[in-house]
Write a protein that holds these residues in place. Sequence first.
Motif, PDB file in Angstrom:
ATOM      1  N   ASP A  20     -41.270  87.364   5.411  1.00 24.89           N
ATOM      2  CA  ASP A  20     -40.635  87.993   6.567  1.00 24.89           C
ATOM      3  C   ASP A  20     -40.384  86.955   7.650  1.00 24.89           C
ATOM      4  O   ASP A  20     -41.317  86.288   8.104  1.00 24.89           O
ATOM      5  CB  ASP A  20     -41.525  89.106   7.128  1.00 24.89           C
ATOM      6  CG  ASP A  20     -41.577  90.323   6.235  1.00 24.89           C
ATOM      7  OD1 ASP A  20     -40.557  90.639   5.598  1.00 24.89           O
ATOM      8  OD2 ASP A  20     -42.642  90.970   6.184  1.00 24.89           O
ATOM      9  N   LEU A  21     -39.134  86.840   8.058  1.00 24.37           N
ATOM     10  CA  LEU A  21     -38.777  86.005   9.199  1.00 24.37           C
ATOM     11  C   LEU A  21     -38.691  86.878  10.441  1.00 24.37           C
ATOM     12  O   LEU A  21     -39.029  86.453  11.545  1.00 24.37           O
ATOM     13  CB  LEU A  21     -37.454  85.290   8.940  1.00 24.37           C
ATOM     14  CG  LEU A  21     -37.413  84.448   7.664  1.00 24.37           C
ATOM     15  CD1 LEU A  21     -36.034  83.870   7.431  1.00 24.37           C
ATOM     16  CD2 LEU A  21     -38.467  83.357   7.701  1.00 24.37           C
ATOM     17  N   GLY A  29     -41.326  88.036  14.402  1.00 23.90           N
ATOM     18  CA  GLY A  29     -40.011  87.575  14.832  1.00 23.90           C
ATOM     19  C   GLY A  29     -39.345  88.439  15.877  1.00 23.90           C
ATOM     20  O   GLY A  29     -38.117  88.453  15.969  1.00 23.90           O
ATOM     21  N   ILE A  30     -40.109  89.144  16.678  1.00 28.18           N
ATOM     22  CA  ILE A  30     -39.482  89.992  17.692  1.00 28.18           C
ATOM     23  C   ILE A  30     -39.498  89.353  19.076  1.00 28.18           C
ATOM     24  O   ILE A  30     -38.808  89.810  19.973  1.00 28.18           O
ATOM     25  CB  ILE A  30     -40.110  91.400  17.748  1.00 28.18           C
ATOM     26  CG1 ILE A  30     -41.588  91.340  18.076  1.00 28.18           C
ATOM     27  CG2 ILE A  30     -39.877  92.138  16.444  1.00 28.18           C
ATOM     28  CD1 ILE A  30     -42.210  92.700  18.346  1.00 28.18           C
ATOM     29  N   ARG A  75     -30.717  83.501  18.943  1.00 23.83           N
ATOM     30  CA  ARG A  75     -31.315  82.483  18.071  1.00 23.83           C
ATOM     31  C   ARG A  75     -32.839  82.555  18.132  1.00 23.83           C
ATOM     32  O   ARG A  75     -33.414  82.774  19.185  1.00 23.83           O
ATOM     33  CB  ARG A  75     -30.851  81.103  18.521  1.00 23.83           C
ATOM     34  CG  ARG A  75     -31.302  79.973  17.628  1.00 23.83           C
ATOM     35  CD  ARG A  75     -30.829  78.627  18.122  1.00 23.83           C
ATOM     36  NE  ARG A  75     -29.382  78.579  18.170  1.00 23.83           N
ATOM     37  CZ  ARG A  75     -28.688  77.643  18.830  1.00 23.83           C
ATOM     38  NH1 ARG A  75     -29.315  76.699  19.512  1.00 23.83           N
ATOM     39  NH2 ARG A  75     -27.377  77.658  18.820  1.00 23.83           N
ATOM     40  N   LEU A  76     -33.455  82.343  16.961  1.00 20.08           N
ATOM     41  CA  LEU A  76     -34.911  82.358  16.834  1.00 20.08           C
ATOM     42  C   LEU A  76     -35.379  81.094  16.136  1.00 20.08           C
ATOM     43  O   LEU A  76     -34.875  80.753  15.062  1.00 20.08           O
ATOM     44  CB  LEU A  76     -35.363  83.585  16.022  1.00 20.08           C
ATOM     45  CG  LEU A  76     -36.859  83.738  15.754  1.00 20.08           C
ATOM     46  CD1 LEU A  76     -37.622  83.989  17.054  1.00 20.08           C
ATOM     47  CD2 LEU A  76     -37.102  84.870  14.763  1.00 20.08           C
ATOM     48  N   ASN A  77     -36.353  80.419  16.732  1.00 20.46           N
ATOM     49  CA  ASN A  77     -36.949  79.242  16.105  1.00 20.46           C
ATOM     50  C   ASN A  77     -37.863  79.703  14.965  1.00 20.46           C
ATOM     51  O   ASN A  77     -38.748  80.530  15.180  1.00 20.46           O
ATOM     52  CB  ASN A  77     -37.753  78.457  17.145  1.00 20.46           C
ATOM     53  CG  ASN A  77     -38.376  77.207  16.581  1.00 20.46           C
ATOM     54  OD1 ASN A  77     -38.686  77.110  15.394  1.00 20.46           O
ATOM     55  ND2 ASN A  77     -38.565  76.230  17.430  1.00 20.46           N
ATOM     56  N   ILE A  78     -37.630  79.188  13.773  1.00 20.35           N
ATOM     57  CA  ILE A  78     -38.479  79.513  12.619  1.00 20.35           C
ATOM     58  C   ILE A  78     -39.026  78.239  11.971  1.00 20.35           C
ATOM     59  O   ILE A  78     -39.329  78.215  10.789  1.00 20.35           O
ATOM     60  CB  ILE A  78     -37.742  80.380  11.584  1.00 20.35           C
ATOM     61  CG1 ILE A  78     -36.484  79.679  11.061  1.00 20.35           C
ATOM     62  CG2 ILE A  78     -37.430  81.751  12.143  1.00 20.35           C
ATOM     63  CD1 ILE A  78     -35.861  80.347   9.848  1.00 20.35           C
ATOM     64  N   LEU A 102     -25.110  85.660   9.662  1.00 24.15           N
ATOM     65  CA  LEU A 102     -26.451  85.097   9.712  1.00 24.15           C
ATOM     66  C   LEU A 102     -26.237  83.595   9.645  1.00 24.15           C
ATOM     67  O   LEU A 102     -25.593  83.099   8.719  1.00 24.15           O
ATOM     68  CB  LEU A 102     -27.309  85.578   8.536  1.00 24.15           C
ATOM     69  CG  LEU A 102     -28.722  85.002   8.487  1.00 24.15           C
ATOM     70  CD1 LEU A 102     -29.540  85.411   9.713  1.00 24.15           C
ATOM     71  CD2 LEU A 102     -29.434  85.421   7.213  1.00 24.15           C
ATOM     72  N   ARG A 103     -26.748  82.898  10.643  1.00 19.88           N
ATOM     73  CA  ARG A 103     -26.584  81.446  10.704  1.00 19.88           C
ATOM     74  C   ARG A 103     -27.940  80.780  10.633  1.00 19.88           C
ATOM     75  O   ARG A 103     -28.899  81.223  11.256  1.00 19.88           O
ATOM     76  CB  ARG A 103     -25.898  81.024  12.005  1.00 19.88           C
ATOM     77  CG  ARG A 103     -24.438  81.259  11.983  1.00 19.88           C
ATOM     78  CD  ARG A 103     -23.768  80.441  13.036  1.00 19.88           C
ATOM     79  NE  ARG A 103     -22.342  80.437  12.758  1.00 19.88           N
ATOM     80  CZ  ARG A 103     -21.456  79.920  13.556  1.00 19.88           C
ATOM     81  NH1 ARG A 103     -21.822  79.360  14.686  1.00 19.88           N
ATOM     82  NH2 ARG A 103     -20.185  79.950  13.232  1.00 19.88           N
ATOM     83  N   LEU A 104     -27.980  79.692   9.895  1.00 23.41           N
ATOM     84  CA  LEU A 104     -29.195  78.897   9.752  1.00 23.41           C
ATOM     85  C   LEU A 104     -28.898  77.480  10.207  1.00 23.41           C
ATOM     86  O   LEU A 104     -27.859  76.916   9.866  1.00 23.41           O
ATOM     87  CB  LEU A 104     -29.651  78.896   8.296  1.00 23.41           C
ATOM     88  CG  LEU A 104     -29.868  80.285   7.686  1.00 23.41           C
ATOM     89  CD1 LEU A 104     -30.056  80.188   6.181  1.00 23.41           C
ATOM     90  CD2 LEU A 104     -31.045  80.980   8.333  1.00 23.41           C
TER      91      LEU A 104
END
Length: 180
Positions: A20-21, A29-30, A75-78, A102-104
Amino acid sequence: MKKIILFLFYITIMQNQNQDLVNTSKNIGINNWSIVNDDVMGGISTSEITINEKNKLVFQGNLSLENNGGFASIRLNISEKNLKDVNSFEVKFRGDGKIYKLRLRQNNSRVSYSCDFQSKKNEWTIIKLPLEKFIATWRGYTYKDYADLDPEKVNSLSLFISDKQQGRFNLEIDYIRAIK
């Protein structure tokens, strides 16, 4: 007893294959999303990221084409996630009939890797986005001969709307998973 052990073994294997991201029911991731809209280039599009009353992540706003604008994103830092051997991403969402991306983004790279997905108005949908569908892009340009996406180097993910889809938008996310 053997059936229970086999079942638990199977569940453990399946859980190890999916990461889960973003998962609102597990509070993954919230937090810590950032907004990147066309105002960085003079546009006037707006967006926000919230959690609704059903505990779903909501990306919403208004896409404007004025002042050469036309995109909104979150954007989320993963970077702490280990995406080695990931071959696809699965997204459960409810949309408004518009096309999202969805962008990576990889470490130390200008380009991001983008994959479109179509939403259906007010309908929950689960899609699988294989790595080979992600295309290198930078500032609206596509680079088909660019190096393939390397999931081990991915450090952020974004949800993105563009392509002259002017007006209000609303995308609800239940989860985004990396699939091995």
